[in-house]
Design an enzyme around this catalytic site. Sequence first.
Site, PDB file in Angstrom:
ATOM      1  N   LYS A  33       0.866  -1.170  -0.018  1.00 50.87           N
ATOM      2  CA  LYS A  33      -0.031   0.100  -0.002  1.00 50.87           C
ATOM      3  C   LYS A  33       0.809   1.215  -0.052  1.00 50.87           C
ATOM      4  CE  LYS A  33      -1.838   3.042   2.429  1.00 50.87           C
ATOM      5  NZ  LYS A  33      -1.981   4.240   1.784  1.00 50.87           N
ATOM      6  N   GLU A  86       9.229   1.181  11.110  1.00 52.97           N
ATOM      7  CA  GLU A  86      10.093   2.251  11.018  1.00 52.97           C
ATOM      8  C   GLU A  86       9.493   3.826  11.111  1.00 52.97           C
ATOM      9  OE1 GLU A  86      12.437   5.047  10.250  1.00 52.97           O
ATOM     10  OE2 GLU A  86      12.414   4.427   7.908  1.00 52.97           O
ATOM     11  N   CYS A 134      13.128  10.629   7.829  1.00 55.45           N
ATOM     12  CA  CYS A 134      13.149  10.327   9.269  1.00 55.45           C
ATOM     13  C   CYS A 134      14.361  10.531  10.020  1.00 55.45           C
ATOM     14  CB  CYS A 134      12.627   8.833   9.454  1.00 55.45           C
ATOM     15  SG  CYS A 134      13.368   7.622   8.362  1.00 55.45           S
ATOM     16  N   GLU A 187       8.925  15.989  15.268  1.00 55.19           N
ATOM     17  CA  GLU A 187       9.417  15.987  13.975  1.00 55.19           C
ATOM     18  C   GLU A 187       8.503  16.735  13.246  1.00 55.19           C
ATOM     19  OE1 GLU A 187       8.420  12.080  12.006  1.00 55.19           O
ATOM     20  OE2 GLU A 187      10.579  12.070  11.578  1.00 55.19           O
TER      21      GLU A 187
HETATM   22  P1  NDP Z   1       1.845   8.542   7.727  1.00 55.07           P
HETATM   23  O1  NDP Z   1       2.550   7.843   8.779  1.00 55.07           O
HETATM   24  O2  NDP Z   1       0.350   9.187   8.077  1.00 55.07           O
HETATM   25  O3  NDP Z   1       1.586   7.641   6.583  1.00 55.07           O
HETATM   26  C1  NDP Z   1       2.695   6.591   6.088  1.00 55.07           C
HETATM   27  C2  NDP Z   1       1.883   5.764   5.427  1.00 55.07           C
HETATM   28  O4  NDP Z   1       0.660   4.926   6.490  1.00 55.07           O
HETATM   29  C3  NDP Z   1       0.822   6.059   4.251  1.00 55.07           C
HETATM   30  O5  NDP Z   1       0.859   4.879   3.306  1.00 55.07           O
HETATM   31  C4  NDP Z   1      -0.611   6.360   4.754  1.00 55.07           C
HETATM   32  O6  NDP Z   1      -1.483   6.107   3.904  1.00 55.07           O
HETATM   33  C5  NDP Z   1      -0.734   5.063   5.844  1.00 55.07           C
HETATM   34  N1  NDP Z   1      -1.686   5.494   6.839  1.00 55.07           N
HETATM   35  C6  NDP Z   1      -1.935   6.638   7.360  1.00 55.07           C
HETATM   36  N2  NDP Z   1      -2.905   6.338   8.123  1.00 55.07           N
HETATM   37  C7  NDP Z   1      -2.946   5.270   8.468  1.00 55.07           C
HETATM   38  C8  NDP Z   1      -3.900   4.453   9.217  1.00 55.07           C
HETATM   39  N3  NDP Z   1      -4.942   5.138   9.911  1.00 55.07           N
HETATM   40  N4  NDP Z   1      -3.904   3.001   9.162  1.00 55.07           N
HETATM   41  C9  NDP Z   1      -3.281   2.483   8.200  1.00 55.07           C
HETATM   42  N5  NDP Z   1      -2.321   3.154   7.418  1.00 55.07           N
HETATM   43  C10 NDP Z   1      -2.216   4.600   7.508  1.00 55.07           C
HETATM   44  O7  NDP Z   1       2.646   9.694   7.143  1.00 55.07           O
HETATM   45  P2  NDP Z   1       2.126  10.981   6.570  1.00 55.07           P
HETATM   46  O8  NDP Z   1       2.562  10.850   5.156  1.00 55.07           O
HETATM   47  O9  NDP Z   1       0.798  11.399   6.873  1.00 55.07           O
HETATM   48  O10 NDP Z   1       3.032  12.110   7.291  1.00 55.07           O
HETATM   49  C11 NDP Z   1       3.127  12.566   8.421  1.00 55.07           C
HETATM   50  C12 NDP Z   1       4.121  12.548   9.467  1.00 55.07           C
HETATM   51  O11 NDP Z   1       4.594  11.311   9.656  1.00 55.07           O
HETATM   52  C13 NDP Z   1       5.287  13.490   8.766  1.00 55.07           C
HETATM   53  O12 NDP Z   1       5.091  14.760   8.758  1.00 55.07           O
HETATM   54  C14 NDP Z   1       6.396  12.768   9.291  1.00 55.07           C
HETATM   55  O13 NDP Z   1       6.633  13.397  10.702  1.00 55.07           O
HETATM   56  C15 NDP Z   1       6.002  11.454   9.682  1.00 55.07           C
HETATM   57  N6  NDP Z   1       6.679  10.450   8.525  1.00 55.07           N
HETATM   58  C16 NDP Z   1       7.729   9.762   8.822  1.00 55.07           C
HETATM   59  C17 NDP Z   1       8.163   8.963   7.800  1.00 55.07           C
HETATM   60  C18 NDP Z   1       9.684   8.124   8.093  1.00 55.07           C
HETATM   61  O14 NDP Z   1      10.215   8.039   7.051  1.00 55.07           O
HETATM   62  N7  NDP Z   1       9.744   7.553   9.293  1.00 55.07           N
HETATM   63  C19 NDP Z   1       7.768   8.838   6.470  1.00 55.07           C
HETATM   64  C20 NDP Z   1       6.621   9.607   6.242  1.00 55.07           C
HETATM   65  C21 NDP Z   1       6.159  10.510   7.286  1.00 55.07           C
HETATM   66  P3  NDP Z   1      -1.948   7.608   3.263  1.00 55.07           P
HETATM   67  O15 NDP Z   1      -0.875   8.260   2.614  1.00 55.07           O
HETATM   68  O16 NDP Z   1      -3.108   7.339   2.526  1.00 55.07           O
HETATM   69  O17 NDP Z   1      -2.226   8.473   4.457  1.00 55.07           O
END
Ligand code: NDP
Length: 507
Positions: free
Chosen positions: A199, A275, A309, A408
């Site tokens: 996904k 992660e 991250c 973050e």
């Molecule tokens: P999210 O953690 O919300 O999203 C990452 C993945 O999880 C996406 O595929 C997302 O889908 C999915 N997801 C979101 N909500 C749910 C849920 N309730 N149940 C299952 N899957 C879910 O990251 P965001 O993209 O929204 O970014 C928000 C913040 O997260 C950033 O500002 C940052 O702080 C952190 N982040 C950290 C990352 C890392 O590399 N460790 C990477 C990305 C974000 P969808 O895209 O449809 O929401």
Amino acid sequence: MTQHAGSSATAGYAPSPEWASRLAGIRYRTELLIDGSWQSGPDRLEVVSPIDGAVVADIAAGDASTVDAAVRSARRAFEDGRWSGLAPADRKAILIRWSQLCHERREDLALLHALEMGKPAREARDVDMRAVVRTIQWFGEAIDKILDEIPNVPTSSVALIQREPAGVVGAVVPWNFPLTMAAWKVAPALATGCTVVLKPAEQSPLSALLLAELALEAGLPEGVLNVVNGLGHVAGRALGEHPDVDVLTFTGSTAVGRKFMEYSATSNLKRVWLELGGKGANVIFPDADLDKAASTAAWSIFYNAGQMCTAGSRLLVHESIHDDVVERVLAIAASMQPANPLAEDAPLGAVVSAEHRDTVHGMVEEGVAQSGELLSGGAPVLTDTGGAYYPPTVVDNVRPDSLLAQQELFGPVLAITTFSDEGQALALANGTPYGLASAVWTNDLSRAHRFSRRLKMGVVWVNCYEEGDLTVPFGGVKQSGFGRDKSLHALDKFLDIKTTWMELGEE
Ligand code: NDP
């Protein structure tokens, strides 16, 4: 297949003619990949480019029933052995072929990165795509080199310790390194013989679909890799809660990581690997190479617009060198202003979306109100063609317990704090809920060892940042998660260890 209509320039940069002409001709999938066929879904999702706010695609999106179909497809593919039953050398050949196809199509894949999430296309080609190609190749190469164990037991018995593929893997990945994160999950899972439902993030589905298309072209059997685009709280959740997913591997926010633990607890206790976020620090001592330390520290937070991250979002600098280091950091911030990601020389692209830009900006405003002195940036970059741009932002004298030092932001925002001795530096570096990665800068060998040993991080760099290769594991401790991507350790996430004990009996 859909064709992109074209895009316009922003922020004073024009797209390079090469990227513009490739963009005009690029084709991508907009359906879901289930059981080896491209299918429509119950919902639709618009992909909006942060380059200019234009809708670049309208794609199929899945719900719980779509996820169920994908998991059933992956289960069938796992159980009938069409993948795990292949000779390891044959599975290896398919992954190697896949990595070659990714290399051949790296410009298209890089362009989709730029279009979807705003990173400079050149950077996506030279950095992300190199990582993707090497990851798939590396795990492909590993397949026929992993051995099981036969322990020493009494001669009247034989014992086998075997690693078996765990089954169906759900992989939920973010948008910041869309294909690198996908490859870090999918390649080791496939290498073990598991089947996968991927996904992608809602912002970056197009590159994931092309990646999967190339996997089919490389000969990956149908149903072994399925891709369900969709919203996180719909499709991601359905994957997390599905009773027939054996392993869930996730990269993203700590908040969503928590949800996956809940999904597992309330469904089938699937194994979850997380992660998550980080609040990386560059800790600079006076005896370090200040030029290198300052320029690397600046790069480590501004690169990819800070959407990492591992981003070095905190600079912890000894009070005696503060002015020297800050001056160098500001010079780099000034040279890395955001530009159209399709310009060949863009030092920094867009952030992933206008919403994210506004979130980052809101946090900067709130953070500076709490503590600190804004030295550069701090306001969105407006362009005549729209788009989501945020400049390198530097905030000095940040209190360690304040928002900018603790949370973050996932944007190009650096929080600077000074320290006076090693003990204080260590307490500051470890003083957040996160434990992903940090760096210490010193030419004192004893201090380098002492300090890196005491850092509560999954990854520590000494006199560098973001260095490493596929042989070394990646992942965090504390609220940055657990489990490791990359290296042979990544395979453990997708393997079950089976013990078989045989009594040989009398002759
Ligand atoms: P999210 O953690 O919300 O999203 C990452 C993945 O999880 C996406 O595929 C997302 O889908 C999915 N997801 C979101 N909500 C749910 C849920 N309730 N149940 C299952 N899957 C879910 O990251 P965001 O993209 O929204 O970014 C928000 C913040 O997260 C950033 O500002 C940052 O702080 C952190 N982040 C950290 C990352 C890392 O590399 N460790 C990477 C990305 C974000 P969808 O895209 O449809 O929401």
